[in-house]
Write an enzyme that holds these catalytic residues in place. Structure first.
Site, PDB file in Angstrom:
ATOM      1  N   HIS A  83      71.911  23.151  93.438  1.00 33.59           N
ATOM      2  CA  HIS A  83      72.978  22.851  94.396  1.00 33.59           C
ATOM      3  C   HIS A  83      72.382  22.024  95.520  1.00 33.59           C
ATOM      4  O   HIS A  83      71.406  22.430  96.159  1.00 33.59           O
ATOM      5  CB  HIS A  83      73.601  24.130  94.956  1.00 33.59           C
ATOM      6  CG  HIS A  83      74.760  23.863  95.873  1.00 33.59           C
ATOM      7  ND1 HIS A  83      76.065  23.795  95.421  1.00 33.59           N
ATOM      8  CD2 HIS A  83      74.807  23.622  97.204  1.00 33.59           C
ATOM      9  CE1 HIS A  83      76.868  23.535  96.435  1.00 33.59           C
ATOM     10  NE2 HIS A  83      76.125  23.420  97.530  1.00 33.59           N
ATOM     11  N   CYS A  84      72.960  20.864  95.773  1.00 35.39           N
ATOM     12  CA  CYS A  84      72.425  19.943  96.778  1.00 35.39           C
ATOM     13  C   CYS A  84      73.358  19.892  97.985  1.00 35.39           C
ATOM     14  O   CYS A  84      74.497  19.435  97.865  1.00 35.39           O
ATOM     15  CB  CYS A  84      72.265  18.542  96.185  1.00 35.39           C
ATOM     16  SG  CYS A  84      71.655  17.331  97.376  1.00 35.39           S
ATOM     17  N   PRO A  85      72.912  20.348  99.164  1.00 39.31           N
ATOM     18  CA  PRO A  85      73.791  20.311 100.343  1.00 39.31           C
ATOM     19  C   PRO A  85      74.086  18.890 100.801  1.00 39.31           C
ATOM     20  O   PRO A  85      75.087  18.660 101.478  1.00 39.31           O
ATOM     21  CB  PRO A  85      72.988  21.072 101.398  1.00 39.31           C
ATOM     22  CG  PRO A  85      71.556  20.959 100.964  1.00 39.31           C
ATOM     23  CD  PRO A  85      71.594  20.943  99.471  1.00 39.31           C
ATOM     24  N   ASN A 116      76.962  18.084  98.926  1.00 38.33           N
ATOM     25  CA  ASN A 116      77.910  19.193  99.080  1.00 38.33           C
ATOM     26  C   ASN A 116      78.476  19.661  97.744  1.00 38.33           C
ATOM     27  O   ASN A 116      79.646  20.054  97.665  1.00 38.33           O
ATOM     28  CB  ASN A 116      79.052  18.802 100.032  1.00 38.33           C
ATOM     29  CG  ASN A 116      79.852  20.011 100.497  1.00 38.33           C
ATOM     30  OD1 ASN A 116      79.350  21.132 100.480  1.00 38.33           O
ATOM     31  ND2 ASN A 116      81.090  19.789 100.894  1.00 38.33           N
TER      32      ASN A 116
END
Length: 375
Positions: A118-120, A123
């Protein structure tokens, strides 16, 4: 989290990325006009075109990664053959089975096809549908910022030494004028560009390594544990079923013909080899876990400095959740640190799985020791 592509933009991660791209691009355009104006020669025009192409590619692939999304397993999905259900895991949140190579992301709220992480910054997760776009985004960002960091550093040198060039130069040196505001913004742009090269460059290396192996970040961990588990039990070595050779692996990452639910296999491997290995690892983890009884309430604070100062100063450096505890709860712990444990709350008859997270070690005691205490 909403799955709406455009609503993903309204988040600190994507907005920060767009802000950094805008800052670095502004600094390059502003200083190139003084250092090597594009209209002065063919080389200058090609130089400016190279950077603007990398900047444009960075924005395009970034937006494609974000708007396309990772691809989610359809809600309620199940294998076509009834007997294959035993080879895959069931997701209680999505109320369906997890397809091979998929994992549930608690931030996205869905099972992600071929989930990498999961890549902030975008998003959402990096998965089957946007892995190729994400890799190209990293590539263009790293090389665009490498270009910018070199050029901006040279321009800054000329700007700082402008007075010396006026009195002692040949008259052919570029004259770069900076106000206090543009000086500070340029320094910030240089810092951002160098930071992207170092941080994102490292991520790009791991992504390329994973693509050549056709392994996601999560699958790297699974394979690593499979190797040690099979050595411990004297089992045959684990063969990763999706490694088709580096050429075949590269083709897969950019293929539009795969649905994300079924994958080409290495010769001699089965469709559920990896999922069965995951099940075996989880079973081992369950057998090695320990049951704890809660003896003190814990409200789930990330840094309980007032109530548990010793635990607060050594809080786990992770974005994994904290588990709220109430006296009498039963927890199955699977990971431990000096002052913290990670586990899941048991529900009903003790077999039902509840929420998971970190909690202070001093709030619980081993259940077997509690039973052993005299009344």
């Amino acid at each position: 989290m909403s799955t709406s592509p455009f609503r993903r933009l309204l988040h600190w991660g994507p907005l920060s990325v767009l802000g950094i791209i805008k800052l670095i691009t502004w600094a390059m355009v502003h200083l190139l006009g003084m250092w090597w104006p594009p209209h002065s020669s063919l080389g200058a025009a090609l130089h400016a075109t190279l950077f603007l192409s990398l900047a444009g590619a960075t924005v395009y692939y970034f937006l494609q990664s974000l708007l396309e999304g990772p691809g989610f397993v359809p809600l309620g999905w199940k294998p076509k053959e009834e007997e294959d259900k035993q080879n895959v895991q069931f997701c209680t949140v999505c109320r369906g089975y997890k397809a091979p190579r998929s994992h549930h992301c608690r931030k996205c709220g869905y099972c992600v096809m071929k989930m990498d992480h999961h890549c902030p910054w975008i998003n959402c997760c990096v998965g089957h549908a946007n892995h190729g776009y994400f890799t190209m985004f990293l590539f263009s960002a790293v090389f665009g910022c490498l270009h910018a960091s070199i050029v901006l550093t040279i321009c800054m040198y000329h700007a700082i030494n402008r007075v010396w060039y006026v009195h002692n130069g040949t008259g052919r040196e570029p004259m770069i004028y900076l106000t206090l505001t543009t000086l500070l913004l340029t320094l910030l742009a240089i810092g951002m560009a160098v930071g992207v090269v170092l941080a994102v460059g490292t991520l790009l290396y791991f992504q390329i390594r994973g693509i050549l192996r056709n392994q996601t970040t999560i699958e790297d961990w699974i394979v690593e544990k499979a190797v040690s588990r099979r050595v411990e039990y004297g089992l045959p070595p684990f063969v990763f079923p999706y490694d088709l050779g580096w050429k075949g692996n590269v083709r897969i990452i950019f293929s539009s013909q795969l649905d994300g639910l079924k994958w080409p296999l290495r010769e001699g491997c089965g469709e559920y080899d990896l999922t069965r290995e995951q099940q075996a690892q989880k079973q081992d983890k369950r057998l090695r876990s320990r049951l704890y009884s809660v003896i003190a309430n814990y409200n789930g604070r990330w840094v309980p400095i007032c109530t548990r100062p010793r635990a607060a100063v050594s809080a786990p450096c992770t974005d994994e959740p904290r588990l709220v505890l109430h006296v009498g709860d039963i927890i199955r712990a699977t990971r431990q640190r000096k002052h913290w444990l990670f586990g899941e709350k048991l529900q009903g008859d003790g077999e039902g799985r509840g929420p998971r997270g970190w909690f202070p070690r001093d709030a619980v005691v081993p259940k077997d020791l509690l039973k052993a205490k005299p009344d």
